[in-house]
Design a protein around this motif. Sequence first.
Motif, PDB file in Angstrom:
ATOM      1  N   PHE A  12       0.756  -1.107   0.011  1.00 14.24           N
ATOM      2  CA  PHE A  12       0.034  -0.089   0.013  1.00 14.24           C
ATOM      3  C   PHE A  12       0.882   1.266  -0.027  1.00 14.24           C
ATOM      4  N   ALA A  13       2.136   1.296   0.867  1.00 13.25           N
ATOM      5  CA  ALA A  13       2.733   2.349   0.652  1.00 13.25           C
ATOM      6  C   ALA A  13       3.196   2.706  -0.506  1.00 13.25           C
ATOM      7  N   THR A  14       3.660   1.591  -1.222  1.00 13.68           N
ATOM      8  CA  THR A  14       4.242   2.164  -2.691  1.00 13.68           C
ATOM      9  C   THR A  14       2.934   2.637  -3.668  1.00 13.68           C
ATOM     10  N   LEU A  15       2.089   2.284  -3.237  1.00 14.05           N
ATOM     11  CA  LEU A  15       0.739   2.676  -4.285  1.00 14.05           C
ATOM     12  C   LEU A  15       0.504   4.275  -3.919  1.00 14.05           C
ATOM     13  N   VAL A  16       0.604   4.736  -2.740  1.00 12.73           N
ATOM     14  CA  VAL A  16       0.246   5.888  -2.355  1.00 12.73           C
ATOM     15  C   VAL A  16       1.357   6.862  -2.082  1.00 12.73           C
ATOM     16  N   GLN A  17       2.555   6.583  -2.552  1.00 10.16           N
ATOM     17  CA  GLN A  17       3.845   7.413  -2.294  1.00 10.16           C
ATOM     18  C   GLN A  17       3.965   8.640  -3.084  1.00 10.16           C
ATOM     19  N   GLY A  18       3.203   8.519  -4.114  1.00  7.79           N
ATOM     20  CA  GLY A  18       3.062   9.840  -5.270  1.00  7.79           C
ATOM     21  C   GLY A  18       1.877  10.403  -5.224  1.00  7.79           C
ATOM     22  N   GLU A  19       1.816  11.295  -6.514  1.00  3.77           N
ATOM     23  CA  GLU A  19       0.462  12.077  -6.417  1.00  3.77           C
ATOM     24  C   GLU A  19      -0.353  11.220  -7.340  1.00  3.77           C
ATOM     25  N   ALA A  20       0.119  10.533  -8.198  1.00  2.27           N
ATOM     26  CA  ALA A  20      -0.886   9.910  -9.202  1.00  2.27           C
ATOM     27  C   ALA A  20      -1.110   8.483  -8.459  1.00  2.27           C
ATOM     28  N   ILE A  21      -2.131   8.309  -7.650  1.00  2.00           N
ATOM     29  CA  ILE A  21      -2.454   7.027  -6.930  1.00  2.00           C
ATOM     30  C   ILE A  21      -3.394   6.395  -7.684  1.00  2.00           C
ATOM     31  N   PRO A  22      -3.045   4.867  -7.968  1.00  2.00           N
ATOM     32  CA  PRO A  22      -3.896   4.171  -8.718  1.00  2.00           C
ATOM     33  C   PRO A  22      -5.231   3.747  -8.080  1.00  2.00           C
ATOM     34  N   LEU A  23      -6.242   4.411  -8.157  1.00  2.00           N
ATOM     35  CA  LEU A  23      -7.164   4.411  -7.305  1.00  2.00           C
ATOM     36  C   LEU A  23      -8.082   2.967  -7.108  1.00  2.00           C
ATOM     37  N   LEU A  24      -8.218   2.220  -8.181  1.00  2.00           N
ATOM     38  CA  LEU A  24      -8.904   0.942  -8.078  1.00  2.00           C
ATOM     39  C   LEU A  24      -7.861   0.068  -7.323  1.00  2.00           C
ATOM     40  N   GLU A  25      -6.760   0.085  -7.434  1.00  2.00           N
ATOM     41  CA  GLU A  25      -5.755  -0.800  -6.693  1.00  2.00           C
ATOM     42  C   GLU A  25      -5.610  -0.556  -5.334  1.00  2.00           C
ATOM     43  N   MET A 221      -3.930   4.837   7.203  1.00  2.00           N
ATOM     44  CA  MET A 221      -4.339   6.475   7.073  1.00  2.00           C
ATOM     45  C   MET A 221      -3.292   7.239   7.296  1.00  2.00           C
ATOM     46  N   LEU A 222      -2.098   6.903   8.106  1.00  2.00           N
ATOM     47  CA  LEU A 222      -0.737   7.644   8.385  1.00  2.00           C
ATOM     48  C   LEU A 222       0.076   7.425   7.283  1.00  2.00           C
ATOM     49  N   LEU A 223       0.108   6.549   6.536  1.00  2.00           N
ATOM     50  CA  LEU A 223       0.934   6.653   5.385  1.00  2.00           C
ATOM     51  C   LEU A 223       0.278   7.563   4.072  1.00  2.00           C
ATOM     52  N   LEU A 224      -1.064   7.793   4.283  1.00  2.00           N
ATOM     53  CA  LEU A 224      -1.760   8.821   3.399  1.00  2.00           C
ATOM     54  C   LEU A 224      -1.371  10.146   3.871  1.00  2.00           C
ATOM     55  N   TYR A 225      -1.681  10.445   5.253  1.00  2.00           N
ATOM     56  CA  TYR A 225      -1.569  11.825   5.921  1.00  2.00           C
ATOM     57  C   TYR A 225      -0.902  11.773   6.819  1.00  2.00           C
ATOM     58  N   PRO A 226       0.634  11.596   6.926  1.00  2.00           N
ATOM     59  CA  PRO A 226       1.399  11.394   8.138  1.00  2.00           C
ATOM     60  C   PRO A 226       1.266  12.810   9.027  1.00  2.00           C
ATOM     61  N   GLN A 227       0.861  13.777   8.427  1.00  2.00           N
ATOM     62  CA  GLN A 227       0.481  15.168   9.442  1.00  2.00           C
ATOM     63  C   GLN A 227      -0.812  15.387   9.848  1.00  2.00           C
ATOM     64  N   GLN A 228      -1.295  14.488   9.946  1.00  2.00           N
ATOM     65  CA  GLN A 228      -2.864  14.583  10.368  1.00  2.00           C
ATOM     66  C   GLN A 228      -2.653  13.866  12.014  1.00  2.00           C
ATOM     67  N   TRP A 229      -2.492  14.805  12.918  1.00  2.00           N
ATOM     68  CA  TRP A 229      -2.007  14.427  14.150  1.00  2.00           C
ATOM     69  C   TRP A 229      -2.966  13.543  14.951  1.00  2.00           C
ATOM     70  N   GLU A 230      -4.025  13.765  14.623  1.00  2.00           N
ATOM     71  CA  GLU A 230      -5.539  13.252  15.512  1.00  2.00           C
ATOM     72  C   GLU A 230      -5.330  11.696  15.123  1.00  2.00           C
ATOM     73  N   GLU A 231      -4.953  11.365  13.771  1.00  2.00           N
ATOM     74  CA  GLU A 231      -4.680  10.130  13.527  1.00  2.00           C
ATOM     75  C   GLU A 231      -3.848   9.264  14.317  1.00  2.00           C
ATOM     76  N   TRP A 232      -2.696   9.902  14.787  1.00  2.00           N
ATOM     77  CA  TRP A 232      -1.474   9.469  15.561  1.00  2.00           C
ATOM     78  C   TRP A 232      -2.355   9.299  16.708  1.00  2.00           C
ATOM     79  N   ARG A 233      -2.854  10.078  17.578  1.00  2.00           N
ATOM     80  CA  ARG A 233      -3.775   9.778  18.747  1.00  2.00           C
ATOM     81  C   ARG A 233      -4.754   8.835  18.917  1.00  2.00           C
TER      82      ARG A 233
END
Length: 285
Positions: A12-25, A221-233
């Motif tokens: 999953f990390a490889t799929l979401v690391q860039g801007e062009a995320i393959p949505l279906l996959e 979720m934290l791979l998608l948005y590592p700076q959404q601090w509520e998700e860390w909580r």
Amino acid sequence: MKWKTPTPLEYFATLVQGEAIPLLEAVGSLAQDADPSVDLQALATEMDRLLLRLTQRLPADAGALTRLRMLHHFFYVELGFGGNRNDYYAAENSYLHHVLRTRLGIPVSLAVLWLEFARGIRLRADGVSFPGHFLVKVRLPDGHVVLDPITGLSLSPEDLAERLEPLRERLGADAQQELPLALYLQAASSREIVARMLRNLKEIHRSQQEWAKLVAVQNRMLLLYPQQWEEWRDRGLAHAELGHAPQAAADLEVYLAHAGGARDAAEIARRVGELRRPHDGGAKD
């Protein structure tokens, strides 16, 4: 060197690391937390097979409106996709291979499949992260049409305003003037759509106190948005429920370091103190 198969999370990390995320996959891979054997290639192959059925019957000169009508008939009438009204809050409604097999899902999972077909027949379509009910928007030569992915039916401005009314009531009278309808109809990015799927799963697992499954969702979720601090909580609190004191404390400390004047900062700090406190292993001579 021997090749190491990536874990579902690593993949999953490889799929979401860039801007062009393959949505279906990327969305399809969410099911691998529940079943690592889910075959994403089989999902893509079946979608390609169905898309071929659709494209073979489209006239070469079909306009956008004709293509939209044919997609509606193919998706809702021929294939029979619709909402899983009898088990709406089942996690499986967010697993694309399951939705594709049963033809039942929730708005956002149905929208992901619908959008894949729409793009395959050259419709200019986007997902819309509308409050409470994911929608799709199609751009046509004379404007755009907003559709409910559960039924495929178009929604008028009046329909959309009515659906927003509960939210506007919660926000108060001033917000009703400040938040125009168009604000809620902006196209959602692939990253935002994947996050919406994860939030649905997060609420399901939290309500059912499935803490290990919730941690798995939070990891993504934290791979998608590592700076959404509520998700860390929230991941830290799930770790705490599982008795994972070091992981819980570490996550909660990340939250506190960035929470600023959060209302729950004092309570979270108290929880960290409890988690970091050495446990008495018993009386000693």
